[in-house]
Write an enzyme that holds these catalytic residues in place. Sequence first.
Site, mmCIF file in Angstrom:
data_model
loop_
_atom_site.group_PDB
_atom_site.id
_atom_site.type_symbol
_atom_site.label_atom_id
_atom_site.label_comp_id
_atom_site.label_asym_id
_atom_site.label_seq_id
_atom_site.Cartn_x
_atom_site.Cartn_y
_atom_site.Cartn_z
ATOM 1 N N ARG A 172 57.784 39.174 32.096
ATOM 2 C CA ARG A 172 57.206 37.825 32.146
ATOM 3 C C ARG A 172 55.875 37.772 31.397
ATOM 4 N NH1 ARG A 172 57.035 35.260 38.085
ATOM 5 N NH2 ARG A 172 55.023 36.244 38.248
ATOM 6 N N LYS A 187 49.628 48.128 31.457
ATOM 7 C CA LYS A 187 49.197 49.118 32.461
ATOM 8 C C LYS A 187 50.031 48.819 33.696
ATOM 9 C CE LYS A 187 47.202 50.018 35.737
ATOM 10 N NZ LYS A 187 47.924 50.535 36.935
ATOM 11 N N GLU A 263 47.627 36.385 38.926
ATOM 12 C CA GLU A 263 48.687 36.071 39.895
ATOM 13 C C GLU A 263 48.407 36.947 41.105
ATOM 14 O OE1 GLU A 263 50.784 33.770 39.518
ATOM 15 O OE2 GLU A 263 50.868 33.401 37.369
ATOM 16 N N GLU A 395 48.325 38.595 54.701
ATOM 17 C CA GLU A 395 49.566 38.712 53.929
ATOM 18 C C GLU A 395 50.355 39.880 54.530
ATOM 19 O OE1 GLU A 395 49.123 39.862 49.793
ATOM 20 O OE2 GLU A 395 50.822 38.623 49.225
HETATM 21 P P1 NAD Z 1 47.136 46.068 43.711
HETATM 22 O O1 NAD Z 1 46.165 44.995 43.415
HETATM 23 O O2 NAD Z 1 46.656 47.243 44.473
HETATM 24 O O3 NAD Z 1 47.747 46.670 42.353
HETATM 25 C C1 NAD Z 1 48.276 45.864 41.326
HETATM 26 C C2 NAD Z 1 48.024 46.544 39.992
HETATM 27 O O4 NAD Z 1 46.630 46.696 39.800
HETATM 28 C C3 NAD Z 1 48.607 47.954 39.876
HETATM 29 O O5 NAD Z 1 48.980 48.203 38.534
HETATM 30 C C4 NAD Z 1 47.432 48.833 40.240
HETATM 31 O O6 NAD Z 1 47.557 50.129 39.721
HETATM 32 C C5 NAD Z 1 46.307 48.061 39.580
HETATM 33 N N1 NAD Z 1 44.970 48.285 40.138
HETATM 34 C C6 NAD Z 1 44.626 48.660 41.402
HETATM 35 N N2 NAD Z 1 43.279 48.763 41.490
HETATM 36 C C7 NAD Z 1 42.774 48.427 40.269
HETATM 37 C C8 NAD Z 1 41.459 48.331 39.724
HETATM 38 N N3 NAD Z 1 40.360 48.595 40.463
HETATM 39 N N4 NAD Z 1 41.328 47.964 38.439
HETATM 40 C C9 NAD Z 1 42.420 47.682 37.685
HETATM 41 N N5 NAD Z 1 43.681 47.749 38.130
HETATM 42 C C10 NAD Z 1 43.859 48.113 39.408
HETATM 43 O O7 NAD Z 1 48.330 45.343 44.395
HETATM 44 P P2 NAD Z 1 49.647 45.996 45.000
HETATM 45 O O8 NAD Z 1 49.364 46.410 46.391
HETATM 46 O O9 NAD Z 1 50.198 47.031 44.092
HETATM 47 O O10 NAD Z 1 50.608 44.735 44.938
HETATM 48 C C11 NAD Z 1 50.704 43.860 45.988
HETATM 49 C C12 NAD Z 1 49.878 42.611 45.765
HETATM 50 O O11 NAD Z 1 50.281 41.938 44.584
HETATM 51 C C13 NAD Z 1 50.082 41.625 46.889
HETATM 52 O O12 NAD Z 1 48.881 41.048 47.289
HETATM 53 C C14 NAD Z 1 50.989 40.575 46.272
HETATM 54 O O13 NAD Z 1 50.935 39.337 46.872
HETATM 55 C C15 NAD Z 1 50.512 40.571 44.871
HETATM 56 N N6 NAD Z 1 51.540 40.033 43.985
HETATM 57 C C16 NAD Z 1 51.321 38.812 43.439
HETATM 58 C C17 NAD Z 1 52.273 38.237 42.620
HETATM 59 C C18 NAD Z 1 52.039 36.879 42.014
HETATM 60 O O14 NAD Z 1 52.697 36.562 41.044
HETATM 61 N N7 NAD Z 1 51.121 36.070 42.513
HETATM 62 C C19 NAD Z 1 53.452 38.912 42.335
HETATM 63 C C20 NAD Z 1 53.640 40.175 42.908
HETATM 64 C C21 NAD Z 1 52.656 40.716 43.726
#
Ligand code: NAD
Length: 497
Positions: A172, A187, A263, A395
């Site tokens: 996407r 990434k 997102e 959540e």
């Molecule tokens: P996360 O924020 O921990 O990780 C998401 C991504 O960010 C991963 O690639 C991770 O490696 C990276 N990341 C983590 N810390 C970072 C930092 N300090 N700097 C840069 N990148 C970093 O989230 P998660 O636990 O992996 O995913 C779940 C979350 O994502 C939930 O809150 C969910 O609602 C959200 N989500 C949102 C959507 C949307 O479209 N709105 C879709 C899917 C998931």
Amino acid sequence: MVEPLAPRTHSLLSDHKVPLGIFIGGAWEETGREFSVVNPSTGSVIASVSDGDASDAVRALDAAVAAQDDWRAMAPRARANLFHAAHRLLESRADAFADIMTLESGKPRAESVGEFALSIGFFQWYAEQIAHIHGTYSSSSNGGFRVMTTKQPVGPALLITPWNFPMLMNARKGGAALAAGCTVVFKSASETPLTAALFVATLEEAGFPAGVVNLIHTSNSASISAPLLADPRLRKVSFTGSTGVGSTLLEQAARNIVNTSMELGGDGPFVVLDDADVDLAVREAVNCKFRNAGQACVAANRIILHRDIAEEFTEKFVAAAGKLEVGDGFDASVVVGPLINARQRDRTGHLVEDFQSAAGATLLLGGKAIDRDGFFFEPTVMSFPDKKHDFCNDEIFAPVAALYTVDSVAEALEFANDTHYGLAAYLFTRDISRAVALSERLDFGMVGVNRGIMAEPAAPFGGVKSSGLGREGGHEGLEDFLETKYIALTVDESSFE
Ligand code: NAD
């Protein structure tokens, strides 16, 4: 307990030729450091992938910057042809992708197949948009000159994606960015780097020029994003993930005024009114809540029931949830897979305990981790006595359904909007006027009316408030990677007189 096998041994990886390195400037590289990828259904290590660091990330940006001008200048038809070639190649590898997605994320294979089909639908949809990126031509207000606008790519983009939809998020974001003419650095989440690697390898094989698509894996995401966001050559960051990390990235992006799309998390209300088709609402709620073991930003987080249908809905919903088969996603009868890791499974156990002890919730089904290898949790249903507790807006992100009862439509609307999130809301009613009026008053980026799944390439996906900025999919998704340039043109009307 994770039991390491000898690294890089899972046969599906060699069967499907999944690269394990990082991809910079058209070449796969080993970094000399590695981290492990675990199958959440077994707890076993399935691969070791190259661990990138800040210097690798900056080299990936160097490659994206070097490729940007030629990529922007490529004729729309040539760019669209590349997209069509990539779409055909991706389609021919549907089985390989479904295998790898299930292997590293644990999701049931049928869900992987569905996610993959939707993902390449985005690629196809964006291929069709490339030749339709238009500017405008008009007259200034006083008629003294002409107002022309043209659309240009924002520039090299960093695309950071989560593990819960390992293919969809990359397709996407990547589809929109590349169609707009941006070069990219992917990434992907450290839990699911293999799907991203297969995706990038397929784009490479389809003929995307060196440097247009780059991929970094890392065990330390912050060590990559911070230097990239501090580099003025990066012009866009598109992130999907938690609201906390999104907020940190926004702060980092502010320094160089980098264009951002976010997102983030959700707290989706799933509202079933007194005139709803209850059987339909139950079916959609089961899908909306338990798909991907509840690990979806758009999952039904609060199921809000009008008192007149609450008992019937609850009885049918508990019965349906109780029939969901839990297990390894490669087993065709399974519909609920594991959570992504032991931390998420244990967090879910604590959440269920807190719901009962602090919020007085009643356990109607499930409630515990499953005692077997992997990170499984029982499909769980809980009924809440009231809706004022702080927990109501956490959540859940797990196969735990929270049911609430309200006495009126106004109360349902007030409770639905009582959250700092604003991603997806769902509404079940047979009354078209109620559907329209309430949809307009729900403070969410998306509203599903009589349906629990909304993802679609032609639709703008995204949230308001703490759920994010910008949209993915639809024309809006393309616009997020484009800048409008205005050209003021003096026209001397007397020149031909
Ligand atoms: P996360 O924020 O921990 O990780 C998401 C991504 O960010 C991963 O690639 C991770 O490696 C990276 N990341 C983590 N810390 C970072 C930092 N300090 N700097 C840069 N990148 C970093 O989230 P998660 O636990 O992996 O995913 C779940 C979350 O994502 C939930 O809150 C969910 O609602 C959200 N989500 C949102 C959507 C949307 O479209 N709105 C879709 C899917 C998931």
